[in-house]
Design a protein around this motif. Structure first.
Motif, PDB file in Angstrom:
ATOM      1  N   GLY A 100       0.796  -1.209   0.000  1.00 57.41           N
ATOM      2  CA  GLY A 100       0.000   0.000   0.000  1.00 57.41           C
ATOM      3  C   GLY A 100       0.833   1.265   0.000  1.00 57.41           C
ATOM      4  O   GLY A 100       2.013   1.266   0.347  1.00 57.41           O
ATOM      5  N   GLY A 101       0.178   2.355  -0.411  1.00 57.12           N
ATOM      6  CA  GLY A 101       0.846   3.639  -0.369  1.00 57.12           C
ATOM      7  C   GLY A 101       0.027   4.733  -1.026  1.00 57.12           C
ATOM      8  O   GLY A 101      -0.886   4.469  -1.806  1.00 57.12           O
ATOM      9  N   LYS A 102       0.372   5.961  -0.699  1.00 55.02           N
ATOM     10  CA  LYS A 102      -0.239   7.129  -1.317  1.00 55.02           C
ATOM     11  C   LYS A 102       0.863   8.110  -1.677  1.00 55.02           C
ATOM     12  O   LYS A 102       1.940   8.116  -1.066  1.00 55.02           O
ATOM     13  CB  LYS A 102      -1.266   7.775  -0.384  1.00 55.02           C
ATOM     14  N   HIS A 103       0.587   8.944  -2.701  1.00 58.24           N
ATOM     15  CA  HIS A 103       1.581   9.888  -3.208  1.00 58.24           C
ATOM     16  C   HIS A 103       2.893   9.163  -3.535  1.00 58.24           C
ATOM     17  O   HIS A 103       3.982   9.567  -3.118  1.00 58.24           O
ATOM     18  CB  HIS A 103       1.822  11.014  -2.205  1.00 58.24           C
ATOM     19  N   ILE A 104       2.744   8.068  -4.270  1.00 54.80           N
ATOM     20  CA  ILE A 104       3.901   7.258  -4.665  1.00 54.80           C
ATOM     21  C   ILE A 104       4.593   7.942  -5.839  1.00 54.80           C
ATOM     22  O   ILE A 104       3.943   8.350  -6.802  1.00 54.80           O
ATOM     23  CB  ILE A 104       3.443   5.839  -5.066  1.00 54.80           C
ATOM     24  N   SER A 105       5.899   8.061  -5.772  1.00 56.47           N
ATOM     25  CA  SER A 105       6.633   8.692  -6.870  1.00 56.47           C
ATOM     26  C   SER A 105       6.744   7.724  -8.045  1.00 56.47           C
ATOM     27  O   SER A 105       6.755   6.501  -7.862  1.00 56.47           O
ATOM     28  CB  SER A 105       8.030   9.114  -6.423  1.00 56.47           C
ATOM     29  N   GLU A 106       6.829   8.275  -9.242  1.00 54.05           N
ATOM     30  CA  GLU A 106       6.938   7.426 -10.422  1.00 54.05           C
ATOM     31  C   GLU A 106       8.202   6.578 -10.374  1.00 54.05           C
ATOM     32  O   GLU A 106       8.203   5.414 -10.788  1.00 54.05           O
ATOM     33  CB  GLU A 106       6.911   8.293 -11.684  1.00 54.05           C
ATOM     34  N   LYS A 107       9.288   7.135  -9.840  1.00 52.84           N
ATOM     35  CA  LYS A 107      10.544   6.377  -9.819  1.00 52.84           C
ATOM     36  C   LYS A 107      10.493   5.203  -8.853  1.00 52.84           C
ATOM     37  O   LYS A 107      11.220   4.216  -9.018  1.00 52.84           O
ATOM     38  CB  LYS A 107      11.720   7.297  -9.466  1.00 52.84           C
ATOM     39  N   ASP A 108       9.610   5.251  -7.849  1.00 55.52           N
ATOM     40  CA  ASP A 108       9.492   4.154  -6.886  1.00 55.52           C
ATOM     41  C   ASP A 108       8.298   3.247  -7.165  1.00 55.52           C
ATOM     42  O   ASP A 108       8.119   2.220  -6.505  1.00 55.52           O
ATOM     43  CB  ASP A 108       9.337   4.706  -5.459  1.00 55.52           C
ATOM     44  N   ALA A 109       7.476   3.615  -8.136  1.00 53.24           N
ATOM     45  CA  ALA A 109       6.161   2.981  -8.296  1.00 53.24           C
ATOM     46  C   ALA A 109       6.235   1.484  -8.566  1.00 53.24           C
ATOM     47  O   ALA A 109       5.385   0.714  -8.094  1.00 53.24           O
ATOM     48  CB  ALA A 109       5.389   3.680  -9.405  1.00 53.24           C
ATOM     49  N   LEU A 110       7.216   1.042  -9.336  1.00 50.78           N
ATOM     50  CA  LEU A 110       7.270  -0.384  -9.678  1.00 50.78           C
ATOM     51  C   LEU A 110       7.578  -1.260  -8.471  1.00 50.78           C
ATOM     52  O   LEU A 110       7.344  -2.471  -8.508  1.00 50.78           O
ATOM     53  CB  LEU A 110       8.284  -0.621 -10.796  1.00 50.78           C
ATOM     54  N   ASP A 111       8.091  -0.668  -7.398  1.00 56.24           N
ATOM     55  CA  ASP A 111       8.325  -1.427  -6.170  1.00 56.24           C
ATOM     56  C   ASP A 111       7.007  -1.845  -5.514  1.00 56.24           C
ATOM     57  O   ASP A 111       7.001  -2.678  -4.601  1.00 56.24           O
ATOM     58  CB  ASP A 111       9.128  -0.596  -5.169  1.00 56.24           C
ATOM     59  N   TYR A 112       5.906  -1.262  -5.969  1.00 57.22           N
ATOM     60  CA  TYR A 112       4.600  -1.530  -5.373  1.00 57.22           C
ATOM     61  C   TYR A 112       3.829  -2.606  -6.137  1.00 57.22           C
ATOM     62  O   TYR A 112       2.688  -2.895  -5.807  1.00 57.22           O
ATOM     63  CB  TYR A 112       3.781  -0.236  -5.313  1.00 57.22           C
ATOM     64  N   VAL A 113       4.459  -3.193  -7.141  1.00 61.32           N
ATOM     65  CA  VAL A 113       3.797  -4.205  -7.964  1.00 61.32           C
ATOM     66  C   VAL A 113       4.099  -5.610  -7.434  1.00 61.32           C
ATOM     67  O   VAL A 113       5.269  -5.968  -7.269  1.00 61.32           O
ATOM     68  CB  VAL A 113       4.254  -4.101  -9.435  1.00 61.32           C
TER      69      VAL A 113
END
Length: 293
Positions: free
Chosen positions: A137-150
Motif C-alpha cells: 500500500g501507499g499514497k503519493h507514490i513517486s513514479e521512480k518508486d512505483a514499480l516497487d509496489y507491484v
C-alpha cells in the motif's frame, strides 16, 4: 515466479507454476490460503515456500480450473484511453490526464469461465489488457518508486457492453455487466518480465481471427506513471487491481461492428504471461440451463 489460483487434483489453492507443471502451495502451508492475498501481504515467505515444492506432487497445469487471483480486491481501477490508435478509433481526443473508471467485483470472472452476453444487448465487445496487481500500500507514490509496489502482472479482458457504455458520459453501466471481465489465469512476478512489463506483444482473437495486436510499449501511461497518478487521489492497498487499457482493434470500431457471439471463445494473450480464454454464452441460455439444473 508464476502462479495460478484455482482448483486442481490436490484441491483448491495457490499453485506455483513451472512450465507445464504446478505445485499446490496451500497444501504445503495452509497460511497461503486460497487466493493471492496472503502472499501479497507477505504472510508467508515466498522463496522459502517455493523451495519446499517437492513436498507435494506436481500436477499438470491443464488439470487446474482457474479462480480469481484476488477474490475480493479493494479496488479495480481501469484506464479507458491508453493507446493512441484506440483513442482515435473511438473518436476521442488524446487526453492529457488518464480516463479512469472502476469495475465492481460482480463483473469479474476467472479465465475459462463463461463470459456472459446480456439479454438486453448484443453489443458485447472485447478489450485485451495488461492487469497490474498491487503488492503493497501507499499514497503519493513517486513514479521512480512505483514499480516497487507491484506484486505481479496478469491478463484482463475488459468486456464492454457498448450500447450501455454510450448511453451516458459515465461508462459505469457498460463496464460493469455481470460476468464480463475475465482475469488470469497466470500471475507473473515482475522479475520474470521486462521492467514495467513494457515491450510485450498483446493480442486478442477468436479462433484464427486476430482482433487486436499491439505492444505494451504503445501505452501512453506506463505502469509506473499510472501507479503514481492513481496514488495522488486514492491510497493503493495490497491486492488492488489496475487495468492498463486496450490497444486498437476493438469490435465497435470495425465496419461492420464485430461483437462477441455465443458459442465463440475469445482469447487474450500477452507475451511472457499466457492466455486468458473464455467461452461466450447468452444470458438467456445460461438462465435456462441453471433453471433446468
Amino acid at each position: 515466479m508464476r502462479f495460478i489460483v484455482g482448483t486442481g487434483l490436490s484441491g483448491q489453492g495457490v499453485f506455483l507454476v513451472d512450465g507445464d507443471w504446478a505445485w499446490n502451495l496451500t497444501a504445503i502451508d495452509g497460511r497461503v490460503g486460497t487466493d493471492l492475498r496472503p502472499l501479497i501481504e507477505g504472510l508467508v515467505d515466498l522463496d522459502s515456500l517455493a523451495g519446499q515444492k517437492n513436498k507435494v506432487d506436481a500436477e499438470p497445469v491443464t488439470s487446474l480450473t482457474p479462480g480469481l487471483p484476488v477474490t475480493r480486491p479493494g479496488k479495480i481501477i481501469c484506464l479507458g484511453l491508453n493507446y493512441v490508435d484506440h483513442i482515435k478509433e473511438g473518436g476521442y481526443d488524446v487526453p492529457v490526464y488518464p480516463a479512469l473508471f472502476m469495475r465492481c467485483n460482480t463483473s469479474m470472472i476467472p479465465a475459462g469461465a463463461p463470459m456472459v452476453r446480456p439479454s438486453c444487448s448484443e453489443q458485447l465487445d472485447y478489450e485485451a489488457e495488461l492487469m497490474v496487481i498491487i503488492g503493497k500500500g501507499g499514497k503519493h507514490i513517486s513514479e521512480k518508486d512505483a514499480l516497487d509496489y507491484v506484486f505481479g502482472y496478469t491478463i484482463f479482458n475488459d468486456g464492454s457492453v457498448r450500447e450501455y457504455q454510450r448511453k451516458t458520459h459515465q461508462w459505469t453501466p457498460g463496464k460493469n455487466f455481470d460476468a464480463t471481465g475475465p482475469i488470469g489465469p497466470v500471475i507473473v512476478t515482475p522479475d520474470e518480465l521486462p521492467e514495467g512489463a513494457e515491450g510485450l506483444k498483446i493480442e486478442s482473437r477468436v479462433g484464427s481471427e486476430i482482433l487486436q495486436s499491439a505492444s505494451t510499449s504503445d501505452m501512453l501511461w506506463s505502469v509506473a506513471r499510472t501507479i503514481a497518478t492513481v496514488s495522488e487521489f486514492s491510497t493503493l492497498e495490497p491486492g488492488d487491481l489496475l487495468a492498463m487499457g486496450t490497444p486498437p482493434g476493438v469490435g465497435h470500431a470495425k465496419k461492420p461492428p464485430r461483437w462477441l457471439r455465443p458459442g465463440e471463445t475469445v482469447e487474450v494473450e500477452i507475451e511472457g504471461i499466457g492466455v486468458c480464454a473464455n467461452p461466450i454464452v447468452a444470458e438467456e441460455d445460461q438462465v435456462t440451463t441453471e433453471a433446468a439444473e
